[in-house]
Scaffold this motif. Structure first.
Motif, mmCIF file in Angstrom:
data_model
loop_
_atom_site.group_PDB
_atom_site.id
_atom_site.type_symbol
_atom_site.label_atom_id
_atom_site.label_comp_id
_atom_site.label_asym_id
_atom_site.label_seq_id
_atom_site.Cartn_x
_atom_site.Cartn_y
_atom_site.Cartn_z
ATOM 1 N N ASN A 13 126.102 -21.987 2.570
ATOM 2 C CA ASN A 13 125.535 -21.800 3.913
ATOM 3 C C ASN A 13 126.632 -21.736 4.968
ATOM 4 O O ASN A 13 127.434 -22.670 5.134
ATOM 5 C CB ASN A 13 124.585 -22.960 4.202
ATOM 6 C CG ASN A 13 123.819 -22.757 5.501
ATOM 7 O OD1 ASN A 13 124.384 -23.005 6.563
ATOM 8 N ND2 ASN A 13 122.605 -22.283 5.416
ATOM 9 N N ALA A 14 126.625 -20.636 5.740
ATOM 10 C CA ALA A 14 127.703 -20.374 6.693
ATOM 11 C C ALA A 14 127.746 -21.407 7.818
ATOM 12 O O ALA A 14 128.828 -21.901 8.187
ATOM 13 C CB ALA A 14 127.530 -18.976 7.285
ATOM 14 N N ASP A 16 126.533 -24.544 7.861
ATOM 15 C CA ASP A 16 127.004 -25.842 7.346
ATOM 16 C C ASP A 16 128.515 -25.804 7.140
ATOM 17 O O ASP A 16 129.229 -26.746 7.523
ATOM 18 C CB ASP A 16 126.305 -26.173 6.027
ATOM 19 C CG ASP A 16 124.988 -26.925 6.259
ATOM 20 O OD1 ASP A 16 124.670 -27.180 7.439
ATOM 21 O OD2 ASP A 16 124.286 -27.239 5.266
ATOM 22 N N LYS A 67 122.486 -27.142 -3.240
ATOM 23 C CA LYS A 67 121.597 -25.979 -3.291
ATOM 24 C C LYS A 67 122.381 -24.703 -3.004
ATOM 25 O O LYS A 67 122.782 -24.425 -1.872
ATOM 26 C CB LYS A 67 120.483 -26.155 -2.252
ATOM 27 C CG LYS A 67 119.280 -25.292 -2.550
ATOM 28 C CD LYS A 67 118.052 -25.738 -1.778
ATOM 29 C CE LYS A 67 116.900 -24.805 -2.080
ATOM 30 N NZ LYS A 67 116.772 -23.785 -1.034
ATOM 31 N N LYS A 74 124.354 -28.604 -9.238
ATOM 32 C CA LYS A 74 124.327 -29.487 -10.415
ATOM 33 C C LYS A 74 125.036 -28.837 -11.607
ATOM 34 O O LYS A 74 125.745 -29.520 -12.359
ATOM 35 C CB LYS A 74 122.881 -29.840 -10.770
ATOM 36 C CG LYS A 74 122.298 -30.898 -9.837
ATOM 37 C CD LYS A 74 120.823 -31.129 -10.117
ATOM 38 C CE LYS A 74 120.207 -31.973 -9.009
ATOM 39 N NZ LYS A 74 118.755 -31.956 -9.061
ATOM 40 N N SER A 95 124.426 -33.179 0.237
ATOM 41 C CA SER A 95 123.073 -32.659 0.018
ATOM 42 C C SER A 95 122.153 -33.035 1.171
ATOM 43 O O SER A 95 122.354 -34.055 1.835
ATOM 44 C CB SER A 95 122.529 -33.220 -1.294
ATOM 45 O OG SER A 95 121.167 -32.922 -1.405
ATOM 46 N N SER A 96 121.162 -32.219 1.385
ATOM 47 C CA SER A 96 120.118 -32.577 2.357
ATOM 48 C C SER A 96 119.095 -33.506 1.713
ATOM 49 O O SER A 96 118.248 -34.071 2.385
ATOM 50 C CB SER A 96 119.396 -31.314 2.834
ATOM 51 O OG SER A 96 120.301 -30.496 3.526
ATOM 52 N N SER A 97 119.153 -33.600 0.393
ATOM 53 C CA SER A 97 118.134 -34.352 -0.330
ATOM 54 C C SER A 97 118.469 -35.831 -0.435
ATOM 55 O O SER A 97 119.582 -36.201 -0.812
ATOM 56 C CB SER A 97 117.956 -33.774 -1.736
ATOM 57 O OG SER A 97 117.198 -34.660 -2.514
ATOM 58 N N ARG A 98 117.447 -36.642 -0.096
ATOM 59 C CA ARG A 98 117.614 -38.080 -0.264
ATOM 60 C C ARG A 98 116.794 -38.544 -1.480
ATOM 61 O O ARG A 98 116.556 -39.741 -1.670
ATOM 62 C CB ARG A 98 117.126 -38.774 1.019
ATOM 63 C CG ARG A 98 117.815 -40.086 1.306
ATOM 64 C CD ARG A 98 117.383 -40.695 2.632
ATOM 65 N NE ARG A 98 118.371 -40.502 3.675
ATOM 66 C CZ ARG A 98 118.183 -39.738 4.750
ATOM 67 N NH1 ARG A 98 117.052 -39.093 4.925
ATOM 68 N NH2 ARG A 98 119.131 -39.602 5.663
ATOM 69 N N GLU A 99 116.380 -37.574 -2.309
ATOM 70 C CA GLU A 99 115.541 -37.916 -3.465
ATOM 71 C C GLU A 99 116.320 -38.730 -4.477
ATOM 72 O O GLU A 99 117.450 -38.379 -4.841
ATOM 73 C CB GLU A 99 115.027 -36.641 -4.143
ATOM 74 C CG GLU A 99 114.179 -35.760 -3.261
ATOM 75 C CD GLU A 99 112.868 -36.408 -2.872
ATOM 76 O OE1 GLU A 99 112.237 -37.042 -3.734
ATOM 77 O OE2 GLU A 99 112.507 -36.304 -1.676
ATOM 78 N N ASP A 100 115.666 -39.801 -4.957
ATOM 79 C CA ASP A 100 116.292 -40.652 -5.975
ATOM 80 C C ASP A 100 116.701 -39.828 -7.182
ATOM 81 O O ASP A 100 117.781 -40.025 -7.754
ATOM 82 C CB ASP A 100 115.308 -41.729 -6.431
ATOM 83 C CG ASP A 100 115.012 -42.715 -5.311
ATOM 84 O OD1 ASP A 100 115.696 -42.619 -4.258
ATOM 85 O OD2 ASP A 100 114.110 -43.552 -5.477
ATOM 86 N N ASP A 102 117.517 -36.703 -7.457
ATOM 87 C CA ASP A 102 118.743 -35.922 -7.228
ATOM 88 C C ASP A 102 119.978 -36.809 -7.293
ATOM 89 O O ASP A 102 120.977 -36.468 -7.946
ATOM 90 C CB ASP A 102 118.665 -35.247 -5.850
ATOM 91 C CG ASP A 102 117.780 -34.012 -5.885
ATOM 92 O OD1 ASP A 102 117.626 -33.435 -6.982
ATOM 93 O OD2 ASP A 102 117.240 -33.632 -4.834
ATOM 94 N N LYS A 117 123.440 -35.000 4.093
ATOM 95 C CA LYS A 117 123.785 -34.301 5.331
ATOM 96 C C LYS A 117 122.737 -34.616 6.396
ATOM 97 O O LYS A 117 121.541 -34.408 6.175
ATOM 98 C CB LYS A 117 123.785 -32.790 5.100
ATOM 99 C CG LYS A 117 124.823 -32.280 4.148
ATOM 100 C CD LYS A 117 124.721 -30.744 4.159
ATOM 101 C CE LYS A 117 125.164 -30.127 2.859
ATOM 102 N NZ LYS A 117 124.842 -28.693 2.812
#
Lengths: 143, 451
Positions: A13-14, A16, A67, A74, A95-100, A102, A117
């Motif tokens: 992503n440009a 980011d 992503k 990954k 990562s934008s993900s706060r998922e456990d 991930d 992020k």
């Protein structure tokens, strides 16, 4: 390309990438940064193949976005950590993900850090600065 | 009787005959006596004659001797007649004796007759009695005949009734026969129906098996859909976050690099861009945590509710040093539930109560619980802004807010999370409130949730 690369940024992503690089630049950490836009290119660089043949390709840290198109974060992480030549290079997942799921998956694959992020640019900039300062100035990389 | 009467008549006739004979015999005796007296007088005359003749005897001595001789002869005749008289007397005595005998016999016969008459009287009385008896018996017979008539009528009636009943029975029998036929038909139908049922059951069983298969398939599908949703929601989160970060970041760059050349209005706009981006980031985070709740399995443990709430209130107090909130925490029933999730419920509810009490100079938040049947009701009551009960149903909806951000900040997800967690625990949530008079939020949890 004779310049030494201390930090490899893998980010498709440009915006980011721009914000990250700007944050690093503010802390004078952007001089030895290579920004690539996908996992394949990152691996080509780390393996010293293709156009990166002959360059010093052991960065002090790799900042990896999860992503991405083509080879995603990954898979890129897995390929780095599966390769004996480069597996010791510290990889910090951005990562934008706060998922456990991930987070755990990344550590299982051998990630050396996992940073979420923030949407807020102030906080995001601070986070990137801290990462850069830590890995490039405080941390002793593998020799 | 007739014979006895005839006998009586005959005996009367005999007696009259004998009486007539006796009368004739008496008359004979009287006649003979008269004859004897006549002869005696004739003898006297004869004697006188004799004297004369004696005189004449001498004269007639010869004549006398002759006359004597005559006399002797006559004496002899007289003797003869006397003997005959004796015999006649004997005869009379005999006849008298006979008459006495007959009289005695008559007396006896009369006695006999009297006796017989008495007997006849007795018998007549007896006959009268017997007649009365007969009359009584006839009456009785009459009565009985009447009774018999009644009984006959009764019998006839009963016969009729029996006839009717027999007819009814015949009808009932026909009915029964019909019903039996119907039953048999139904039995046949039932047998057929049973066979059909069995077929249907087999069909259902097969369907069930198919259904189970389908359920398994669907579950697999659902699980995969869930996974897809999961990846979708977090992709969305990522995809939304990245441009937001860009908006926020570029606004910052604008501010940092070009602030001197921008007028105050431009700076205000840039600040707004940043604050809305931040707000949207919060919304996305909340949305993600809400969807995370749906996927997360509950880990039920025994939760010491009172300790949990006291600790949370203390944390909130220490974070809000400036406010003067008075927490009144009553006894709270412990319960089984997911500790992390229930803590989130209390955090959201207490934070809400604190937030909506900020305009009250003496805010009081009361927390308590009560057991109601199979569930425990918990409540948290504040004296804050309250709400209009008309909109109570909107309280627990996603992104539903009853206040503007200017009054009270919020994303409208806190109570939706509360609702989701409590519902997942098998409980209920509801609220009561009045504008400017505070609100009470309730949630119930099953008392004996299995661990």
């Amino acid at each position: 390309m004779t310049q030494e690369i201390d930090l490899l940024l893998i980010e498709d992503n440009a915006s980011d990438a721009e914000l990250i690089l700007r944050a690093l630049k503010k802390n004078n950490l952007a001089n030895q940064v290579l920004h690539v836009k996908d996992g394949n290119e990152a691996l080509t660089f780390l393996m010293g193949q293709g156009k990166y043949e002959g360059t010093k390709n052991i960065p002090k840290v790799v900042l990896l976005d999860l992503k991405m198109p083509k080879v995603n974060g990954k898979e890129t992480l897995m390929r780095i950590k599966d390769n004996n030549k480069i597996k010791n290079i510290p990889v910090v997942v951005l990562s934008s993900s706060r998922e456990d799921s991930d987070i755990n998956e990344c550590y299982d694959l051998g990630a050396n850090g996992y940073v979420v992020k923030s949407v807020e640019s102030d906080e995001f900039e601070k986070t990137i600065s801290n990462i850069g300062l830590y890995w490039l100035t405080l941390n002793e990389p593998p020799q | 009787m007739i014979i006895a009467n005839k006998e009586l008549v005959f005996q009367h006739e005999e007696k009259e005959k004998r009486a007539a004979e006796l009368i004739i015999a008496n008359r004979e005796l009287i006649y003979q006596n008269e004859e004897k007296e006549k002869r005696a007088s004739e003898l006297i005359i004869a004697n006188n004659e004799l004297v004369f003749q004696n005189e004449e005897k001498e004269k007639r001595a010869a004549e006398l001797i002759i006359a004597n001789k005559e006399l002797i002869f006559q004496n002899r005749e007289k003797e003869k007649r006397a003997a005959e008289l004796i015999i006649a007397n004997k005869e009379l005595a005999f006849q008298n004796e006979e008459k006495g005998k007959r009289a005695a016999e008559l007396t006896i016969a009369n006695k006999e007759l009297a006796f017989q008459n008495e007997e006849k009287g007795k018998r007549a009385a007896e006959l009268t009695i017997a007649n009365k008896e007969l009359a009584f018996q006839n009456e009785e017979k009459g009565k009985r005949a009447a009774e018999l008539m009644i009984a006959n009528k009764e019998l006839a009636f009963q016969n009729e009734e029996k006839g009717k009943r027999a007819a009814e029975l015949t009808i009932a029998n026909k009915e029964l026969a019909f019903q039996n036929e119907e039953k048999e038909k139904r039995a046949t139908e039932l047998t057929i129906a049973n066979k059909e049922l069995k077929k249907a059951e087999d069909g259902i069983r097969q369907l069930n098996e198919e259904l189970e298969q389908k359920v398994i398939q669907r579950t697999v599908q659902l699980e995969s859909v869930n996974k897809e949703l999961e990846s979708f929601s977090y992709s969305v989160a990522h995809d939304l976050r990245t441009p937001l970060r860009a908006v926020h970041g570029y606004a910052r760059i604008l501010k940092e690099d070009h602030a001197p050349s921008l007028n105050p209005e431009a700076n205000r706009v840039i600040n707004n861009i940043q604050s809305y981006a931040t707000k949207m980031g919060q919304l996305i985070d909340n949305l993600l945590s809400f969807s995370r709740l749906g996927r997360k399995e509950l880990v039920k443990v025994n939760i010491p509710m009172h300790d949990m709430v006291v600790n949370l209130c203390n944390e909130i107090k220490s974070e809000n040093i400036n406010n003067t909130i008075h927490f009144k925490i009553n006894d709270l029933q412990s319960v089984q539930g997911d500790s992390v999730a229930i803590k989130q419920v209390w955090l959201n509810l207490i934070s809400n109560a604190v937030k909506y009490s900020k305009l009250n100079s003496k805010p009081v938040i009361e927390i308590g619980s009560g057991v109601k049947g199979d569930e425990i009701d918990y409540y948290i009551k504040d004296n804050g802004a309250g709400f209009d009960m008309r909109y109570a149903s909107n309280l627990f909806g996603m992104f539903q807010r009853l206040h503007s951000d200017d009054e009270f900040e919020g994303t409208g997800i806190g109570l939706a999370i509360v609702h989701r967690i409590i519902t997942k625990h098998g409980g209920r949530v509801w609220a009561e409130g009045k504008v400017n008079e505070g609100a009470t939020f309730y949630f119930s949890l099953p008392k004996n949730a299995s661990l």
